[in-house]
Design an enzyme around this catalytic site. Structure first.
Site, mmCIF file in Angstrom:
data_model
loop_
_atom_site.group_PDB
_atom_site.id
_atom_site.type_symbol
_atom_site.label_atom_id
_atom_site.label_comp_id
_atom_site.label_asym_id
_atom_site.label_seq_id
_atom_site.Cartn_x
_atom_site.Cartn_y
_atom_site.Cartn_z
ATOM 1 N N SER A 146 17.731 -35.727 26.159
ATOM 2 C CA SER A 146 17.694 -35.197 27.521
ATOM 3 C C SER A 146 18.488 -33.909 27.612
ATOM 4 C CB SER A 146 18.315 -36.250 28.443
ATOM 5 O OG SER A 146 18.560 -35.705 29.710
ATOM 6 N N ARG B 199 15.701 -26.309 38.727
ATOM 7 C CA ARG B 199 15.424 -27.177 37.581
ATOM 8 C C ARG B 199 14.160 -26.714 36.868
ATOM 9 N NH1 ARG B 199 19.723 -28.220 38.866
ATOM 10 N NH2 ARG B 199 20.791 -30.220 39.130
ATOM 11 N N TYR C 258 25.362 -42.358 30.564
ATOM 12 C CA TYR C 258 23.971 -42.157 30.137
ATOM 13 C C TYR C 258 23.876 -40.952 29.192
ATOM 14 C CZ TYR C 258 19.224 -40.409 30.164
ATOM 15 O OH TYR C 258 18.018 -39.908 29.756
ATOM 16 N N LYS D 40 22.886 -40.476 24.918
ATOM 17 C CA LYS D 40 21.898 -39.579 24.306
ATOM 18 C C LYS D 40 22.578 -38.715 23.245
ATOM 19 C CE LYS D 40 18.313 -40.968 26.477
ATOM 20 N NZ LYS D 40 17.308 -41.752 25.761
#
Ligand code: NAD
Ligand code: WQD
Length: 336
Positions: free
Chosen positions: A124, A230, A148, A152
């Site tokens: 990610s 984004r 989280y 990753k």
């Protein structure tokens, strides 16, 4: 190739199964359905008219994973299975560390045991922390603000170390930006449980009338209109990126950003959704959401150079397909 797709019943996994089957690969799905429904496996079959082998299995369970490898002639693994809610990972960190890291280790161990050397991993853009966009694969990773993101970053390191130690192992680490949209059939898409955390499912649920109003988090970011920026990427483009990664695997660990390379602000996305679908999205501007950064978008040139892949679908296609799925999903729920 015969690909084991962990988390293949989920949002990105199901679209990738479709892309793999359409590209002529065969697919074995392992998913414990903790965040998806078996129904999505049926939809993959409906769309592609191809066979799929499905195991309802927790991929942290080494014995169960070994059984799959033992009986299915697996040539490669795409590892999507994982928990992904940033806020939840702060509340139940051990569950996140256990699920996301142990699953990676169990699968890598099975690969070693059964001589499978092709591995693609779902990472990610969150691993970039608050580096300044555009994010490039060569950047030093900064600590993320949540467990989280750490799962990753750690999984990336584990897989890279395995590739360093074993010269036969090939792993592509794919850092996704903001996947949105749905398959153009409207049969598979993103259907989060409860109130969505992410922008696009929130927008589609406001458009549908399930939720009252979108809250736009922040209007004072140093961006063109003050709202966050984004790199939204159509999930079908992302799925095709996996096929390209698999087809271009090479020895060692290789990291690729999968994004469009273009930033879109939250307010621009709302406007594009309204224009693409002819429907108004009620919103209000509220405070920034803690932990958010102003801008996050990819330098996507490495994937183009080395995988021959670029995202093709624009923000209007993303909005159109997300809405098509949302409307269709509602119908499915009503019929039940
Ligand atoms: P998703 O929740 O829709 O899919 C994940 C799937 O994995 C689900 O079907 C779930 O049931 C399954 N799963 C979870 N833990 C499992 C386990 N231990 N054993 C077997 N199955 C398990 O999520 P998604 O959006 O499709 O994300 C797929 C992957 O991509 C995840 O690893 C996620 O962290 C990563 N990712 C997602 C995004 C995003 O915005 N959606 C962005 C970057 C990275
Ligand atoms: C996007 C923009 C919000 C909801 C997250 C994870 C990341 C990755 C992708 C997994 C931001 C704004 C949102 C709302 C809003 N997932 N927003 N109102 O935070 O960029 O990334 O998903 O790996 O790790 O952190 O995505 O969709 O939550 O937010 O204004 O109701 O929309 O502030 O600017 P994000 P998002």
């Amino acid at each position: 190739m015969n690909i084991l797709v962990t988390g293949g019943a989920g949002y990105i996994g199901s679209h990738t199964c479709v892309a793999l089957l359409e590209a002529g690969h065969s697919v074995v799905i392992a998913d414990n359905l903790c965040n998806s429904k078996r129904e999505s496996v049926e939809k993959i079959i409906d769309i592609t008219k191809k066979e799929v082998t499905f195991f309802e299995v927790d991929v942290t369970d080494q014995e169960a994973v070994d059984v799959i490898f033992n009986h299915n002639n697996i040539d490669g693994v795409i590892h999507f299975a994982g928990m992904k809610a940033v806020g939840e990972s702060v509340e139940i960190p051990l569950t996140y560390y256990y699920n996301n890291i142990v699953s990676t280790m169990v699968l890598a161990k099975a690969c070693q045991k059964y001589g499978v050397n092709s591995f693609v991993f779902s990472s990610s853009a969150t691993v970039y922390g608050d580096n300044a966009a555009p994010f490039v694969e060569t950047m030093n990773l900064l600590p993320t603000t949540n467990p989280y993101g750490e799962t990753k970053a750690m999984s990336e390191r584990i897989l890279s170390d395995i590739a360093k130690a074993d010269s036969e192992f090939s792993v592509s680490i794919l850092r996704y930006f903001n996947p949105v949209g749905a398959h153009e059939s409207g049969l598979i898409g993103e259907a989060p449980n409860g109130i969505p955390n992410n922008l696009m499912p929130y927008v589609t649920q406001v458009a549908k009338g399930t939720l009252n109003k979108l809250r736009v988090f922040g209007s004072d970011y140093p961006t063109l209109d003050g709202s966050g920026v984004r790199d939204f990427i159509h999930v079908v483009d992302l799925a095709e990126g996996h096929v390209a990664a698999l087809d271009n695997l090479k020895k060692g660990a290789h990291i690729y950003n999968l994004g469009t390379g273009q930033g879109t602000s939250v307010l621009e996305l709302v406007k594009a959704f309204e224009e693409a679908n002819g429907i108004e999205v009620h919103y209000e501007i509220v405070e920034r959401r803690p932990g958010d950064i102003a801008s996050c978008y990819a330098d996507a040139s490495k994937a183009e150079r080395e995988l021959g892949w670029t995202a093709k679908r624009d923000i209007f296609a993303m909005c159109r397909d997300a809405w098509k799925f949302e409307k269709n999903y509602k119908d499915l729920v009503e019929i039940k």
